[in-house]
Design an enzyme around this catalytic site. Structure first.
Site, short mmCIF file in Angstrom:
data_model
loop_
_atom_site.label_atom_id
_atom_site.label_comp_id
_atom_site.label_asym_id
_atom_site.label_seq_id
_atom_site.Cartn_x
_atom_site.Cartn_y
_atom_site.Cartn_z
N HIS A 135 68.41 -21.60 0.64
CA HIS A 135 68.45 -20.39 -0.20
C HIS A 135 69.81 -20.22 -0.87
O HIS A 135 70.21 -19.10 -1.20
CB HIS A 135 68.14 -19.14 0.64
CG HIS A 135 66.86 -19.22 1.40
ND1 HIS A 135 65.64 -18.89 0.87
CD2 HIS A 135 66.61 -19.63 2.68
CE1 HIS A 135 64.69 -19.08 1.77
NE2 HIS A 135 65.25 -19.53 2.88
N SER A 172 86.65 -26.84 -24.05
CA SER A 172 86.22 -25.72 -24.87
C SER A 172 86.99 -25.72 -26.18
O SER A 172 88.16 -26.09 -26.23
CB SER A 172 86.47 -24.40 -24.12
OG SER A 172 86.40 -23.30 -25.00
N LYS A 201 89.53 -24.99 -19.95
CA LYS A 201 88.18 -25.36 -19.52
C LYS A 201 88.01 -26.87 -19.33
O LYS A 201 88.52 -27.68 -20.08
CB LYS A 201 87.13 -24.88 -20.52
CG LYS A 201 86.99 -23.37 -20.62
CD LYS A 201 86.49 -22.75 -19.34
CE LYS A 201 85.08 -23.17 -19.00
NZ LYS A 201 84.08 -22.78 -20.02
N GLU A 243 75.05 -30.89 -17.02
CA GLU A 243 74.25 -29.83 -17.62
C GLU A 243 73.15 -30.42 -18.51
O GLU A 243 72.03 -29.89 -18.56
CB GLU A 243 75.16 -28.90 -18.44
CG GLU A 243 76.08 -28.06 -17.56
CD GLU A 243 77.09 -27.26 -18.37
OE1 GLU A 243 77.50 -26.20 -17.88
OE2 GLU A 243 77.48 -27.70 -19.47
#
Length: 466
Positions: A164, A284, A290, A297
């Site tokens: 979970h 970024s 970043k 992804e």
């Protein structure tokens, strides 16, 4: 004009028609924009077919040799990127036959004897799917090697296991990585099944009912390393082998998506379990600090199109009666897209795994605390306490720790005994991630010995194929 030749602007099927196709129809009807990748398979299939025609005496031996010679020249042009494709060719088969005619002359018109575009395109697609399955299997095995390499380099590293998305129990990082190895092992089996399904030659089916020419489908199948057809009608219209490949790609896509999600979490500042190599990260355009896990992804994101491609072909096939329908032209783009997407992901994943940096301190810290509570409950159960009673006792102890702002490891012996008298003899080393891991006894567990056995078995599988 010779009856065995066609002008460049007349389709091979144009004898029945009084005019050439309208440009708009020509564009929607053509498969050339996407089926050019079938050219090598189309030519190899034609070489097998021409060879068989000569052996059976359907055409002369000299004619067969001339066809094979011309086809090999065309194949060389295709592989060298020198073949000129045009939308007027309609499809890859017509384009190859046009070029063959330029090399071999009028005999090129005999290549289609005893064959239809229906069994020809089906063969091309069978061969494409067979090779695609083989390429994906090879890429999967390399990815599995990467998981084993990284697992072996991190034998002692401890990581929290999650259920979970809540910390559950300590695991060895190697155990966690080998779980992905097993997932990919099942994927390999699915692609092996897809390869087997594709390894059937439909040549000999012709349009749908066979041919009066004394062809030898078993011979063409043998030349291509395939099994021969059984039923001509089924052979030209079934695309189960493509569905098998798309299903395997979809399931693999789901597995890669889950890995991607995991690494997005692990490389976040909140988890800080790992850092990706700069070579597999992006930045970024506005925030200088970043470092984004874009490849993972994209692995997560591409699963949607893989599942969509499977759904698209299922819907295309669901209303088709036996026999070829033009709808079947829609079978190729979903498969080609899925194969390309999967291979792109598998090309980047192995090195991305090998070059990542893990942070054992943060991992171990997260693997302690309440993640060790089950050790207390299991100890009580092993000492005669009913597990449900043990569960409640330890649950109350956890709640007490939360009230005091303490971890389980920080409790005194007296506090443990106050939760249950049987905890008086509890071995303190079990309240450590390493102790919890060592304490596991069951088959396939995360214990050090079990993980060593799993690593050895994984290496043996990669080296021997067993």
């Amino acid at each position: 004009m010779d009856e065995n030749t066609n002008s460049n602007d007349t389709p091979l099927w144009g004898g029945r028609f009084g005019s050439t196709p309208a440009e708009a129809f020509e564009r929607v009807n053509a498969s050339i924009p996407f089926d050019v990748c079938l050219a090598p398979f189309d030519i190899r299939g034609s070489i097998a077919h021409a060879t068989m025609l000569g052996e059976r005496g359907i055409i002369s031996d000299d004619e067969a040799k001339e066809l094979v010679r011309g086809l090999k020249i065309v194949l060389t042009e295709v592989e060298a990127g020198e073949f000129a494709w045009t939308i007027a060719d309609e499809d890859v088969h017509t384009a190859v036959e046009r070029r063959l005619r330029e090399h071999a002359g009028a005999v090129a018109a005999k290549l289609h004897t005893g064959r239809s575009r229906n069994d020809q395109v089906a063969l091309d697609f069978h061969l494409f799917c067979r090779e695609a399955s083989e390429k994906i299997i090879a890429a999967l095995l390399e990815t599995m090697r990467a998981f084993v390499d990284v697992a072996e380099a991190n034998r002692e590293t401890v990581i929290p296991g999650y259920t979970h998305l809540q910390r559950a129990q300590p695991l060895l990082l190697a155990h966690h990585l080998l779980a992905h190895f097993q997932t990919l092992r099942r994927d390999v089996r699915r692609f092996e099944a897809a390869r087997e399904a594709a390894n059937v030659s439909p040549l000999g089916a012709a349009a749908l009912g066979g041919t009066p020419h004394p062809t030898d489908p078993e011979r063409t199948a043998e030349l291509l390393g395939m099994e021969p057809l059984v039923n001509s009608l089924d052979s030209v219209s079934e695309r189960d082998f493509a569905l098998d490949l798309l299903y395997a790609c979809s399931v693999l896509g789901v597995h890669l998506s889950r890995m991607g999600e995991e690494w997005v979490l692990w490389t976040s500042q909140e988890f800080a379990f790992a850092t990706l190599s700069d070579g597999f990260s992006s930045g970024s355009s506005i925030m200088p600090q970043k470092k984004n896990p874009d490849a993972y992804e994209l692995m997560r994101g591409k699963s949607g199109r893989l599942i969509g491609n499977l759904s698209a072909l299922l819907v295309t096939l669901k209303g088709l009666p036996p026999g070829y329908s033009k709808d079947l032209q829609e079978d190729k783009e979903p498969v080609m897209d899925s194969v390309g997407s999967v291979l792109a992901m598998l090309r980047v994943l192995p090195e991305m795994l090998r070059t990542a940096t893990f942070h054992p301190k943060q991992m171990r810290e997260a693997a302690g605390g309440f993640a060790l509570a089950t050790e207390l409950a299991d100890y009580l159960a092993m000492n005669g306490v009913a597990f449900r009673d043990a569960h409640h006792a330890v649950g109350r102890l956890v709640r007490r720790c939360e009230e005091l702002g303490l971890e389980l490891e920080e409790l005194s012996r007296e506090e443990l005994v106050s939760a249950h008298p049987e905890l008086a003899g509890f071995p303190g080393e079990l309240l450590t991630p390493e102790g919890s891991i060592t304490n596991k006894k069951s088959l396939g567990s995360t214990s050090y010995k079990s993980v060593e056995r799993q690593l050895a078995a994984a290496r043996d599988l990669l080296e021997t194929g067993r």
